[in-house]
Design a protein around this motif. Structure first.
Motif, PDB file in Angstrom:
ATOM      1  N   GLU A 104       0.866  -1.004   0.069  1.00 31.18           N
ATOM      2  CA  GLU A 104      -0.062   0.053   0.018  1.00 31.18           C
ATOM      3  C   GLU A 104       0.876   1.182  -0.099  1.00 31.18           C
ATOM      4  O   GLU A 104       1.836   1.424   0.905  1.00 31.18           O
ATOM      5  CB  GLU A 104      -0.948   0.110   1.441  1.00 31.18           C
ATOM      6  N   VAL A 105       0.687   2.163  -1.130  1.00 35.17           N
ATOM      7  CA  VAL A 105       1.406   3.432  -1.100  1.00 35.17           C
ATOM      8  C   VAL A 105       0.721   4.668  -0.708  1.00 35.17           C
ATOM      9  O   VAL A 105       1.441   5.716  -0.430  1.00 35.17           O
ATOM     10  CB  VAL A 105       2.076   3.372  -2.695  1.00 35.17           C
ATOM     11  N   ALA A 106      -0.480   4.494  -0.281  1.00 35.79           N
ATOM     12  CA  ALA A 106      -1.196   5.467   0.226  1.00 35.79           C
ATOM     13  C   ALA A 106      -2.481   5.147   0.738  1.00 35.79           C
ATOM     14  O   ALA A 106      -2.852   4.134   0.169  1.00 35.79           O
ATOM     15  CB  ALA A 106      -1.528   6.850  -0.693  1.00 35.79           C
ATOM     16  N   ALA A 107      -2.953   5.883   1.700  1.00 33.79           N
ATOM     17  CA  ALA A 107      -4.604   5.744   2.413  1.00 33.79           C
ATOM     18  C   ALA A 107      -5.290   6.964   2.153  1.00 33.79           C
ATOM     19  O   ALA A 107      -5.032   7.655   2.864  1.00 33.79           O
ATOM     20  CB  ALA A 107      -4.231   5.169   3.722  1.00 33.79           C
ATOM     21  N   ILE A 108      -6.322   6.778   1.072  1.00 34.45           N
ATOM     22  CA  ILE A 108      -7.048   8.002   0.820  1.00 34.45           C
ATOM     23  C   ILE A 108      -8.167   8.304   1.919  1.00 34.45           C
ATOM     24  O   ILE A 108      -8.335   9.116   2.523  1.00 34.45           O
ATOM     25  CB  ILE A 108      -7.613   7.848  -0.471  1.00 34.45           C
ATOM     26  N   PHE A 109      -8.633   6.986   2.604  1.00 31.84           N
ATOM     27  CA  PHE A 109      -9.654   7.304   3.693  1.00 31.84           C
ATOM     28  C   PHE A 109      -8.875   7.107   5.084  1.00 31.84           C
ATOM     29  O   PHE A 109      -8.253   5.771   5.338  1.00 31.84           O
ATOM     30  CB  PHE A 109     -10.598   6.242   3.607  1.00 31.84           C
ATOM     31  N   GLN A 110      -8.919   7.925   6.042  1.00 35.24           N
ATOM     32  CA  GLN A 110      -8.170   7.639   7.296  1.00 35.24           C
ATOM     33  C   GLN A 110      -9.570   6.938   8.163  1.00 35.24           C
ATOM     34  O   GLN A 110      -8.980   6.104   9.010  1.00 35.24           O
ATOM     35  CB  GLN A 110      -8.441   9.132   7.945  1.00 35.24           C
ATOM     36  N   VAL A 285      -4.096  11.795  11.208  1.00 38.87           N
ATOM     37  CA  VAL A 285      -2.960  12.337  10.882  1.00 38.87           C
ATOM     38  C   VAL A 285      -2.816  13.033   9.250  1.00 38.87           C
ATOM     39  O   VAL A 285      -2.154  14.039   8.986  1.00 38.87           O
ATOM     40  CB  VAL A 285      -1.986  11.103  10.401  1.00 38.87           C
ATOM     41  N   ALA A 286      -3.938  12.861   8.650  1.00 40.90           N
ATOM     42  CA  ALA A 286      -4.142  13.751   7.198  1.00 40.90           C
ATOM     43  C   ALA A 286      -4.394  15.066   7.849  1.00 40.90           C
ATOM     44  O   ALA A 286      -4.154  15.864   6.865  1.00 40.90           O
ATOM     45  CB  ALA A 286      -5.319  12.927   6.485  1.00 40.90           C
ATOM     46  N   LEU A 287      -4.873  15.458   8.721  1.00 42.58           N
ATOM     47  CA  LEU A 287      -5.009  16.842   9.177  1.00 42.58           C
ATOM     48  C   LEU A 287      -3.784  17.641   9.259  1.00 42.58           C
ATOM     49  O   LEU A 287      -3.628  18.664   8.965  1.00 42.58           O
ATOM     50  CB  LEU A 287      -5.987  16.943  10.378  1.00 42.58           C
ATOM     51  N   GLU A 288      -2.824  16.897   9.691  1.00 39.69           N
ATOM     52  CA  GLU A 288      -1.522  17.239   9.922  1.00 39.69           C
ATOM     53  C   GLU A 288      -0.481  17.307   8.725  1.00 39.69           C
ATOM     54  O   GLU A 288       0.175  18.375   8.469  1.00 39.69           O
ATOM     55  CB  GLU A 288      -0.855  16.780  11.154  1.00 39.69           C
ATOM     56  N   LYS A 289      -0.810  16.301   8.237  1.00 44.44           N
ATOM     57  CA  LYS A 289       0.455  15.738   7.044  1.00 44.44           C
ATOM     58  C   LYS A 289      -0.330  15.406   5.696  1.00 44.44           C
ATOM     59  O   LYS A 289       0.537  15.198   4.789  1.00 44.44           O
ATOM     60  CB  LYS A 289       1.124  14.475   7.591  1.00 44.44           C
ATOM     61  N   CYS A 328       2.500  11.721   3.399  1.00 42.26           N
ATOM     62  CA  CYS A 328       2.853  12.617   4.583  1.00 42.26           C
ATOM     63  C   CYS A 328       3.775  13.663   4.322  1.00 42.26           C
ATOM     64  O   CYS A 328       4.516  14.060   5.118  1.00 42.26           O
ATOM     65  CB  CYS A 328       3.412  11.481   5.551  1.00 42.26           C
ATOM     66  N   LYS A 329       3.499  14.230   3.086  1.00 39.88           N
ATOM     67  CA  LYS A 329       4.548  15.503   2.876  1.00 39.88           C
ATOM     68  C   LYS A 329       3.600  16.687   2.613  1.00 39.88           C
ATOM     69  O   LYS A 329       3.955  17.660   2.176  1.00 39.88           O
ATOM     70  CB  LYS A 329       5.113  14.972   1.364  1.00 39.88           C
TER      71      LYS A 329
END
Length: 337
Positions: A104-110, A285-289, A328-329
């Motif tokens: 998995e290279v990304a998770a669109i849904f938290q 974590v999506a809210l921060e990164k 996370c960028k």
């Protein structure tokens, strides 16, 4: 000497004309397979096609729609598509158990959109209250996965509550002492419009079922050999999601309805509002990164819960199942302002 100068200028001029008429560099062609029919829950990917974001990142992306007869994960393994939209981490764990080399290279849904739906007048206030009901309509997959977690994490749930869910809300609507599985972005809309009730919603993610969802999956060797392409696809997809949720998404919605003619404007609007209201995409974590971000601690915590519930086997090397190298960028976070 003057002739040489003139000749040189002519060559330069001709070169300029050729350069101006030459075709642009070819885009990298990418096929991305979804796991179901086109819907708002896929909206960011359609947005990135519709508004030219993928093209801006040097990609020509074809979305290969999933559905009842589709086998897009098998197409991924056969190198017929490059990326696959995995449901949640249970699929990742299952692949690892079978020795299938996916990452998995990304998770669109938290948050996973899985929800249990109950009647508004059944006296239920907390997730634990669902244990009081004599009936919960679930599919076999739900019974073998999240219901096993429910039994191991909360008291009162038992196999006696299980009744097969046939993707028809009629049995639930007829029985006020029952609950029904669903996706929070989908089934509640049908129950409101067809059943005429405002259901009580219990999102599993908000009670500890902390899997990431709508992940972008690829073969391990493909990622290792195409890191630049993977980064561009992930970045463009993330930007697509910000634009879909916070910008003009009309073209993306038109593309969704073109692929899935049964999709309605009402369902799309409900799904988008629900994704926002419950923080499916933008929370944690999506809210921060940024959208797409994953934390290893959360993956480990969810895995441990699934082991304790007997859903997955012990001893998997989680480090091979995901990578945060491409996320996370903070990509695209400025687009929501």
């Amino acid at each position: 000497m003057k002739r040489l100068v003139r000749f040189g200028l002519a060559v330069v001029a001709a070169s300029g004309i050729l350069a101006s008429t030459a075709p642009a560099f070819a885009l990298d062609e990418v096929k991305f397979g979804t796991n179901w029919l086109a819907q708002a829950e896929h909206g960011g990917f359609y947005q990135a096609v519709a508004d030219g974001t993928y093209e801006k990142y040097g990609l020509k992306v074809e979305i290969v729609q999933g559905g009842p007869q589709a086998a897009n994960r098998a197409l991924l393994m056969a190198d017929k598509i490059h990326f696959y939209m995995n449901g949640n981490l249970l699929g990742s764990f299952s692949a690892a158990e079978q020795g299938i080399p996916l990452v998995e290279v990304a998770a669109i849904f938290q948050k996973d959109p899985q929800v249990l739906i109950a009647h508004p007048d059944a006296g239920l206030e907390t997730f634990e209250d669902l244990a009081k009901l004599p009936t919960i309509f679930m599919g076999k997959d739900g019974f073998s996965t999240y219901f096993q977690w429910m039994k191991s994490s909360f008291s009162g749930f038992s196999d006696a509550q299980y009744k097969p869910y046939t993707f028809n809300p009629a049995p639930f609507l007829a029985d006020k002492q029952s609950a029904q599985q669903g996706y929070i972005t989908s089934e509640p809309y049908a129950i409101k419009t067809e059943g005429g009730i405002e259901p009580k919603l219990f999102l599993l993610a908000d009670s500890g079922f902390e899997t990431y969802s709508t992940t972008i999956e690829a073969k391990i060797d493909f990622v290792a050999e195409n890191k630049d392409l993977v980064q561009r696809f992930v970045d463009a997809s993330i930007i697509g999601w910000y634009n879909y949720l916070h910008g003009d998404n009309a073209a993306a919605n038109a593309a969704i309805k073109a692929d899935n003619p049964e999709m309605t404007d009402g369902q799309i609007a409900f799904s988008i509002a629900t994704m926002k209201d419950f923080g499916l995409v933008e929370s944690g974590v999506a809210l921060e990164k940024g959208i797409g971000c994953m934390k290893g601690e959360q993956i480990k915590s969810f895995y441990d819960k699934m082991v304790a519930a007997g859903v997955v086997q012990e001893g998997l090397d989680l480090s091979t199942l995901y990578t945060t190298e491409f996320v996370c960028k903070g990509v695209g976070m400025d687009l929501k302002n």
